[in-house]
Design a protein around this motif. Structure first.
Motif, short mmCIF file in Angstrom:
data_model
loop_
_atom_site.label_atom_id
_atom_site.label_comp_id
_atom_site.label_asym_id
_atom_site.label_seq_id
_atom_site.Cartn_x
_atom_site.Cartn_y
_atom_site.Cartn_z
N THR A 219 4.68 -19.77 -0.84
CA THR A 219 3.26 -20.16 -0.78
C THR A 219 2.46 -19.21 0.10
OG1 THR A 219 4.04 -22.40 -0.96
CG2 THR A 219 1.75 -22.13 -0.34
N GLU A 220 2.98 -18.92 1.29
CA GLU A 220 2.25 -18.05 2.23
C GLU A 220 2.13 -16.63 1.68
OE1 GLU A 220 0.74 -18.31 5.11
OE2 GLU A 220 1.22 -20.35 5.74
N ILE A 221 3.21 -16.16 1.06
CA ILE A 221 3.18 -14.79 0.54
C ILE A 221 2.21 -14.71 -0.64
CG2 ILE A 221 4.57 -13.05 -0.69
CD1 ILE A 221 6.78 -13.62 1.36
N GLU A 222 2.25 -15.70 -1.51
CA GLU A 222 1.34 -15.73 -2.66
C GLU A 222 -0.11 -15.72 -2.16
OE1 GLU A 222 1.93 -19.15 -5.15
OE2 GLU A 222 1.28 -18.02 -6.91
N TYR A 223 -0.39 -16.52 -1.15
CA TYR A 223 -1.75 -16.61 -0.60
C TYR A 223 -2.17 -15.26 -0.01
CZ TYR A 223 -5.66 -18.26 2.19
OH TYR A 223 -6.89 -18.42 2.74
N THR A 224 -1.26 -14.65 0.75
CA THR A 224 -1.57 -13.37 1.40
C THR A 224 -1.83 -12.28 0.38
OG1 THR A 224 -0.21 -13.98 3.28
CG2 THR A 224 -0.61 -11.64 3.01
N LEU A 225 -1.08 -12.31 -0.73
CA LEU A 225 -1.20 -11.23 -1.71
C LEU A 225 -2.42 -11.36 -2.61
CD1 LEU A 225 2.54 -10.65 -2.65
CD2 LEU A 225 1.11 -9.39 -1.04
N ARG A 226 -3.15 -12.48 -2.48
CA ARG A 226 -4.37 -12.62 -3.29
C ARG A 226 -5.39 -11.54 -2.99
NH1 ARG A 226 -6.77 -18.47 -2.98
NH2 ARG A 226 -7.28 -17.52 -0.99
N SER A 227 -5.32 -11.01 -1.75
CA SER A 227 -6.33 -10.00 -1.36
C SER A 227 -5.98 -8.59 -1.84
CB SER A 227 -6.46 -9.99 0.17
OG SER A 227 -5.22 -9.58 0.73
N GLU B 217 0.84 -1.21 0.00
CA GLU B 217 0.00 0.00 0.00
C GLU B 217 0.87 1.26 0.00
OE1 GLU B 217 -3.93 -1.94 2.14
OE2 GLU B 217 -2.80 -0.42 3.23
N THR B 218 2.01 1.18 0.69
CA THR B 218 2.94 2.33 0.70
C THR B 218 3.44 2.61 -0.72
OG1 THR B 218 3.60 1.85 2.95
CG2 THR B 218 5.13 3.18 1.66
N LEU B 219 3.79 1.55 -1.45
CA LEU B 219 4.25 1.73 -2.83
C LEU B 219 3.13 2.27 -3.71
CD1 LEU B 219 6.47 -1.43 -3.57
CD2 LEU B 219 7.15 0.77 -2.69
N GLN B 220 1.94 1.72 -3.54
CA GLN B 220 0.81 2.17 -4.36
C GLN B 220 0.51 3.65 -4.13
OE1 GLN B 220 -2.03 -1.05 -3.19
NE2 GLN B 220 -2.33 -1.27 -5.37
N THR B 221 0.60 4.06 -2.86
CA THR B 221 0.34 5.47 -2.53
C THR B 221 1.34 6.38 -3.23
OG1 THR B 221 -0.50 4.76 -0.40
CG2 THR B 221 0.04 7.09 -0.58
N ALA B 222 2.55 5.85 -3.47
CA ALA B 222 3.57 6.65 -4.16
C ALA B 222 3.47 6.49 -5.67
CB ALA B 222 4.95 6.24 -3.66
N GLY B 223 2.43 5.83 -6.14
CA GLY B 223 2.22 5.70 -7.59
C GLY B 223 2.97 4.53 -8.22
N ILE B 224 3.49 3.62 -7.38
CA ILE B 224 4.22 2.46 -7.92
C ILE B 224 3.26 1.27 -7.95
CG2 ILE B 224 6.16 0.89 -7.54
CD1 ILE B 224 7.55 3.25 -6.07
N ASN B 225 2.92 0.83 -9.14
CA ASN B 225 1.88 -0.19 -9.27
C ASN B 225 2.35 -1.48 -9.93
OD1 ASN B 225 -0.28 1.31 -8.08
ND2 ASN B 225 -0.17 2.64 -9.87
N GLU B 226 3.62 -1.50 -10.33
CA GLU B 226 4.19 -2.74 -10.85
C GLU B 226 5.22 -3.19 -9.84
OE1 GLU B 226 5.50 -3.51 -15.12
OE2 GLU B 226 4.87 -1.42 -15.10
N ILE B 227 4.95 -4.31 -9.19
CA ILE B 227 5.77 -4.67 -8.02
C ILE B 227 6.24 -6.12 -8.13
CG2 ILE B 227 5.72 -4.93 -5.49
CD1 ILE B 227 3.47 -2.76 -5.50
N ALA B 228 7.55 -6.33 -7.90
CA ALA B 228 8.09 -7.69 -7.82
C ALA B 228 8.35 -8.00 -6.35
CB ALA B 228 9.38 -7.80 -8.61
N SER C 209 -5.38 -5.61 -4.43
CA SER C 209 -5.83 -5.27 -5.78
C SER C 209 -5.22 -3.93 -6.20
CB SER C 209 -7.35 -5.18 -5.81
OG SER C 209 -7.78 -4.20 -4.89
N GLY C 210 -5.38 -3.59 -7.45
CA GLY C 210 -4.94 -2.28 -7.95
C GLY C 210 -3.48 -2.22 -8.36
N CYS C 211 -2.79 -3.36 -8.32
CA CYS C 211 -1.40 -3.36 -8.82
C CYS C 211 -1.06 -4.72 -9.39
CB CYS C 211 -0.42 -2.95 -7.72
SG CYS C 211 -0.41 -4.06 -6.33
N GLN C 212 0.01 -4.71 -10.17
CA GLN C 212 0.42 -5.94 -10.82
C GLN C 212 1.61 -6.53 -10.05
OE1 GLN C 212 1.24 -5.15 -14.99
NE2 GLN C 212 2.49 -7.01 -15.03
N ILE C 213 1.40 -7.69 -9.45
CA ILE C 213 2.45 -8.26 -8.59
C ILE C 213 3.06 -9.49 -9.26
CG2 ILE C 213 2.94 -9.34 -6.35
CD1 ILE C 213 0.70 -7.64 -5.17
N THR C 214 4.40 -9.53 -9.29
CA THR C 214 5.12 -10.68 -9.85
C THR C 214 5.96 -11.27 -8.73
OG1 THR C 214 5.30 -9.47 -11.93
CG2 THR C 214 6.77 -11.36 -11.65
#
Ligand SMILES: Cc1cn([C@H]2C[C@H](O)[C@@H](COP(=O)(O)OP(=O)(O)OP(=O)(O)O)O2)c(=O)[nH]c1=O
Length: 352
Positions: free
Chosen positions: A59-67, A39-50, A69-74
């Protein structure tokens, strides 16, 4: 500018909490630490995030990040934890020659990173680093600064050249990836991002520092999680939608519609998740209670409870506690007066 969140660390200092789940998915103020970061990155206009993950954290991080939205996560794998520099290097191809912000997945900045993105875009340096004054610089990367320019950077120096530590936000042009290439490991055997930045300085690149405004928190140790929770709850807003009966609520309390408070006293700031039942209990300031938890005939304050925790018939005040997913605490007479627990997921404590 793209964002890179290294989140492949082992989190050894947060054991036992990190025995079962990685540090970035632990919650403070009702949200996983990594979601605060995104959310900190998104607030700064950064929406493409690795997000750099390890075989253990993926596995846990992938599961957590499912919730999120509004950015493209790799997700990018770092199979061996060879250091922060190595983790960032993993994202070289993905960055595709553009600017990047490296934001450590366990860091929190009160005012976010907007001012850094603005300075970076205005001045176009090769690197801009967030710097913070600390009492014990020898535990950090330390910078010597001259008129806003970093002239030397040393990782965990025995004799620090200043009290300005590197906080967990870095902004780079693509030149950082050249500096990371063929970098030798440090004395502690890690590929250090600070060594790559020091290389940039030696090569005459423009490396700037900007002081952190407001608080900054690196959630490396259990006490840091409690601090971070407290700092974030300072700005909680009251929102009471759930059932309250025979109870007294004061201060700022977040109570969603699916949760109930019965015959209890709550002194905010207190963050209550979904489907929580609080009955015949006292919940004191700076407490976050995860979804599905039940607290009955008990007193809890200044604590973080993950989801599905049960605390029942505990005749001792629980204070400064970090309680893992599905952990249970029960029983207990009023000796001693308070109890400080750090319990990993599914722990069971019966006080007799
Ligand atoms: C060392 C290392 C760290 N990281 C990340 C994890 C953190 O967000 C950040 C800082 O790492 P650290 O806090 O130095 O390490 P850690 O998270 O493993 O925790 P501990 O020291 O308690 O074992 O960098 C990686 O992604 N890969 C790595 O190889």
């Amino acid at each position: 500018m793209k964002g890179i969140i290294p989140a492949a660390g082992l989190g050894t200092r947060l054991r036992p909490l990190t025995f079962t789940r990685p540090k970035p998915v632990l919650r403070v103020a009702g949200k996983p630490i990594i979601v605060h970061a995104i959310e900190t990155l998104q607030t700064a206009g950064i929406n493409e995030i690795a997000v750099i993950v390890s075989d253990l954290t993926r596995t846990e991080i992938e599961y957590t990040l499912r919730s999120v939205s509004g950015c493209q996560i790799t997700l990018i794998d770092q199979h061996e934890q060879l250091g922060l520099g190595h983790a960032v290097g993993m994202a070289c191809e993905w960055a595709a020659g553009g600017d990047v912000c490296v934001y450590l997945g366990d860091n929190l900045f009160e005012f976010g990173i907007n001012s850094y993105v603005e300075q970076f875009n205005a001045e176009r340096p090769d690197a801009l680093i967030a710097l913070v004054e600390v009492a014990d610089p020898s535990a950090f990367g330390v910078a010597r600064v001259n008129q806003g320019h970093i002239v030397e950077l040393v990782e965990k120096p025995k004799e620090p050249v200043s009290n300005l530590a590197v906080a967990g936000a870095y902004f780079f042009s693509s030149r950082i990836f050249q500096a990371l290439r063929d970098l030798p490991p440090s004395a502690r055997g890690e590929y250090e991002i600070t060594d790559a930045i020091q290389r940039l300085i030696r090569e005459g690149a423009t490396v700037l520092g900007q002081r952190v405004q407001g608080w900054w928190k690196d959630t490396g140790r259990p006490s840091d999680l409690l601090d971070a929770n407290r700092l974030l709850l300072e700005r909680l807003e009251t929102n009471i939608e759930g059932q309250v009966s025979g109870s007294r609520l004061s201060g700022r309390v977040h109570l969603p519609a699916s949760s109930r408070v019965l015959s209890s006293k709550i002194v905010g700031p207190v963050m209550i998740g979904e489907d929580v039942v609080i009955e015949d209990a006292y919940i004191g300031p700076f407490t976050s209670i995860g979804r599905g938890s039940v607290i009955k005939h008990a007193e809890v304050e200044h604590s973080v409870l993950e989801a599905f925790v049960r605390i029942e018939s505990v005749d001792v005040r629980l204070q400064d506690c970090l309680i893992g997913l599905r952990a249970r605490v029960s029983g207990g007479r009023r000796i001693p007066r308070t109890l400080k627990l750090t319990l990993s997921d599914a722990s069971e404590v019966e006080l007799t």
